[in-house]
Structure formats: structure tokens, C-alpha cells
Scaffold this motif. Structure first.
Motif, PDB file in Angstrom:
ATOM      1  N   ASP A   1      43.242   6.401  42.422  1.00 46.67           N
ATOM      2  CA  ASP A   1      42.557   5.139  42.571  1.00 46.67           C
ATOM      3  C   ASP A   1      41.848   4.440  41.560  1.00 46.67           C
ATOM      4  O   ASP A   1      41.251   3.883  41.375  1.00 46.67           O
ATOM      5  CB  ASP A   1      41.413   5.302  43.730  1.00 46.67           C
ATOM      6  N   GLU A   2      42.320   5.539  40.361  1.00 46.84           N
ATOM      7  CA  GLU A   2      42.399   4.640  38.959  1.00 46.84           C
ATOM      8  C   GLU A   2      41.531   5.073  38.594  1.00 46.84           C
ATOM      9  O   GLU A   2      40.257   4.148  36.801  1.00 46.84           O
ATOM     10  CB  GLU A   2      42.386   3.318  38.878  1.00 46.84           C
ATOM     11  N   ARG A   3      40.334   5.544  39.459  1.00 46.72           N
ATOM     12  CA  ARG A   3      38.516   6.517  38.667  1.00 46.72           C
ATOM     13  C   ARG A   3      38.337   7.571  39.251  1.00 46.72           C
ATOM     14  O   ARG A   3      37.211   7.878  38.677  1.00 46.72           O
ATOM     15  CB  ARG A   3      37.793   5.028  38.924  1.00 46.72           C
TER      16      ARG A   3
ATOM     17  N   ALA B   1      38.000   1.678  36.042  1.00 47.83           N
ATOM     18  CA  ALA B   1      39.309   2.039  35.516  1.00 47.83           C
ATOM     19  C   ALA B   1      40.065   2.625  35.164  1.00 47.83           C
ATOM     20  O   ALA B   1      40.046   1.476  33.639  1.00 47.83           O
ATOM     21  CB  ALA B   1      39.994   0.588  36.817  1.00 47.83           C
ATOM     22  N   VAL B   2      40.464   2.705  35.124  1.00 47.87           N
ATOM     23  CA  VAL B   2      41.395   3.549  33.820  1.00 47.87           C
ATOM     24  C   VAL B   2      42.853   3.829  33.833  1.00 47.87           C
ATOM     25  O   VAL B   2      43.385   2.915  35.095  1.00 47.87           O
ATOM     26  CB  VAL B   2      41.420   5.074  33.940  1.00 47.87           C
ATOM     27  N   ASP B   3      44.023   3.193  32.846  1.00 50.15           N
ATOM     28  CA  ASP B   3      45.309   3.378  32.723  1.00 50.15           C
ATOM     29  C   ASP B   3      46.231   4.606  33.359  1.00 50.15           C
ATOM     30  O   ASP B   3      46.242   5.252  32.411  1.00 50.15           O
ATOM     31  CB  ASP B   3      45.763   2.459  31.554  1.00 50.15           C
ATOM     32  N   GLU B   4      46.719   5.090  34.894  1.00 54.11           N
ATOM     33  CA  GLU B   4      46.961   5.438  34.976  1.00 54.11           C
ATOM     34  C   GLU B   4      48.449   6.069  33.951  1.00 54.11           C
ATOM     35  O   GLU B   4      48.543   6.821  33.635  1.00 54.11           O
ATOM     36  CB  GLU B   4      47.605   5.705  36.016  1.00 54.11           C
ATOM     37  N   GLU B   5      49.159   5.497  32.969  1.00 58.64           N
ATOM     38  CA  GLU B   5      50.850   5.523  32.831  1.00 58.64           C
ATOM     39  C   GLU B   5      49.947   5.212  30.873  1.00 58.64           C
ATOM     40  O   GLU B   5      50.806   7.118  30.798  1.00 58.64           O
ATOM     41  CB  GLU B   5      51.443   4.049  32.486  1.00 58.64           C
TER      42      GLU B   5
ATOM     43  N   THR C   1      47.920   7.917  30.387  1.00 60.21           N
ATOM     44  CA  THR C   1      46.501   8.790  30.054  1.00 60.21           C
ATOM     45  C   THR C   1      47.398  10.603  29.356  1.00 60.21           C
ATOM     46  O   THR C   1      48.905  10.567  29.835  1.00 60.21           O
ATOM     47  CB  THR C   1      46.103   9.207  32.071  1.00 60.21           C
TER      48      THR C   1
ATOM     49  N   LYS D   1      41.097   3.149  28.640  1.00 63.39           N
ATOM     50  CA  LYS D   1      40.326   1.885  30.069  1.00 63.39           C
ATOM     51  C   LYS D   1      41.306   0.370  29.930  1.00 63.39           C
ATOM     52  O   LYS D   1      42.440   0.198  29.918  1.00 63.39           O
ATOM     53  CB  LYS D   1      39.320   0.781  29.383  1.00 63.39           C
ATOM     54  N   VAL D   2      41.012   0.103  31.700  1.00 61.86           N
ATOM     55  CA  VAL D   2      42.030  -0.932  31.779  1.00 61.86           C
ATOM     56  C   VAL D   2      41.335  -2.283  31.328  1.00 61.86           C
ATOM     57  O   VAL D   2      40.840  -2.427  30.605  1.00 61.86           O
ATOM     58  CB  VAL D   2      41.911  -0.843  33.468  1.00 61.86           C
TER      59      VAL D   2
END
Length: 135
Positions: free
Chosen positions: A59-61, A99-103, A105, A120-121
Motif C-alpha cells: 500500500d505504498e506505506r 506514500a513512496v515510489d514502489e518502483e 525502492t 517519496k512519491v
């Protein structure tokens, strides 16, 4: 002589200490740093190999760090009179502030410390917010 197991007594004392003071002794100690464009999570996991680690983002978090390690004492001569095995498993889930950018990490493991960098997004250039004119 007492038939009590001293190790069981120590284990009970540690459990009682954890319950009374809210300390989870099986938890993974973590630091979360806001590095401006990313969150950096550092987790202490001594005694594990990088293959023992599982890092997941949901969930991006929600970042979940798990580690499982098994080892056994081996003897090649004779029958076992005593054989001791050790299995250690720890896990920790932390909720990130945003939220963070999953791609984007990344993670590294060095000297017992796992470091996860979570960019971070971006808000598509609106990082400073929107100006609202006042009449």
C-alpha cells in the motif's frame, strides 16, 4: 537441589519485563529517517545473512521486514547423545509517514544492518502546495 530449569526462569523473567515496560524483545530495532526526497529505514539484524531477509512494501506505506535463520550442530562420528538446533525468526512492520515510489525502492545489507531507501512519491511539481488568492 532444585529441578527448575534456569533458562526457563530467565525466559519468564524477560517476558515479564517486556509486558511490564512495553518492550518487545523479539522486535527488530529500526530507525526511520526523512532524507528529503526519500525515507531511509535502517534495521538491526545481526546474525542473519542477506538470503535470510525478506523485505516487502504494501500500500505504498507499510514496510515489512522479516528474517528467519536456522542452524544445527552437526556431528559426523557416532550417535547423537544431544543435538541442539537453533531457529531464529523476527519481523517488524513500520508505517511510513507518506506514500513512496514502489518502483524506485532499494535495499542493502552490511554488517548486520539492513538499509532500505524509499523515494517519496512526488506531487507532480506541487510540492509547495497551491496558492489561493485572497480578495
Amino acid at each position: 537441589m532444585s529441578d527448575r530449569d534456569p533458562f526457563a526462569e530467565i525466559e519468564r523473567a524477560l517476558d515479564t519485563f517486556g509486558e511490564q515496560f512495553g518492550v518487545d524483545l523479539d522486535s527488530v530495532p529500526t530507525d526511520i529517517v526523512d532524507a528529503g526526497d526519500a525515507y531511509v529505514v535502517r534495521a538491526d539484524l545481526p546474525g542473519f545473512d542477506s538470503e535470510d531477509l525478506d523485505v516487502q512494501l504494501a500500500d505504498e506505506r507499510e514496510l515489512t521486514i522479516s528474517a528467519t535463520h536456522s542452524e544445527s550442530a552437526q556431528s559426523s562420528d557416532g550417535r547423537y547423545v544431544q543435538r541442539e538446533r537453533r531457529r531464529q525468526s523476527v519481523s517488524r512492520t513500520v508505517r511510513l509517514p507518506a506514500a513512496v515510489d514502489e518502483e524506485e525502492t532499494s535495499a542493502s545489507y552490511d554488517d548486520g544492518v539492513l538499509t532500505v531507501r524509499l523515494p517519496k512519491v512526488s506531487a507532480d511539481g506541487d510540492e509547495d502546495g497551491t496558492d489561493i488568492p485572497v480578495n
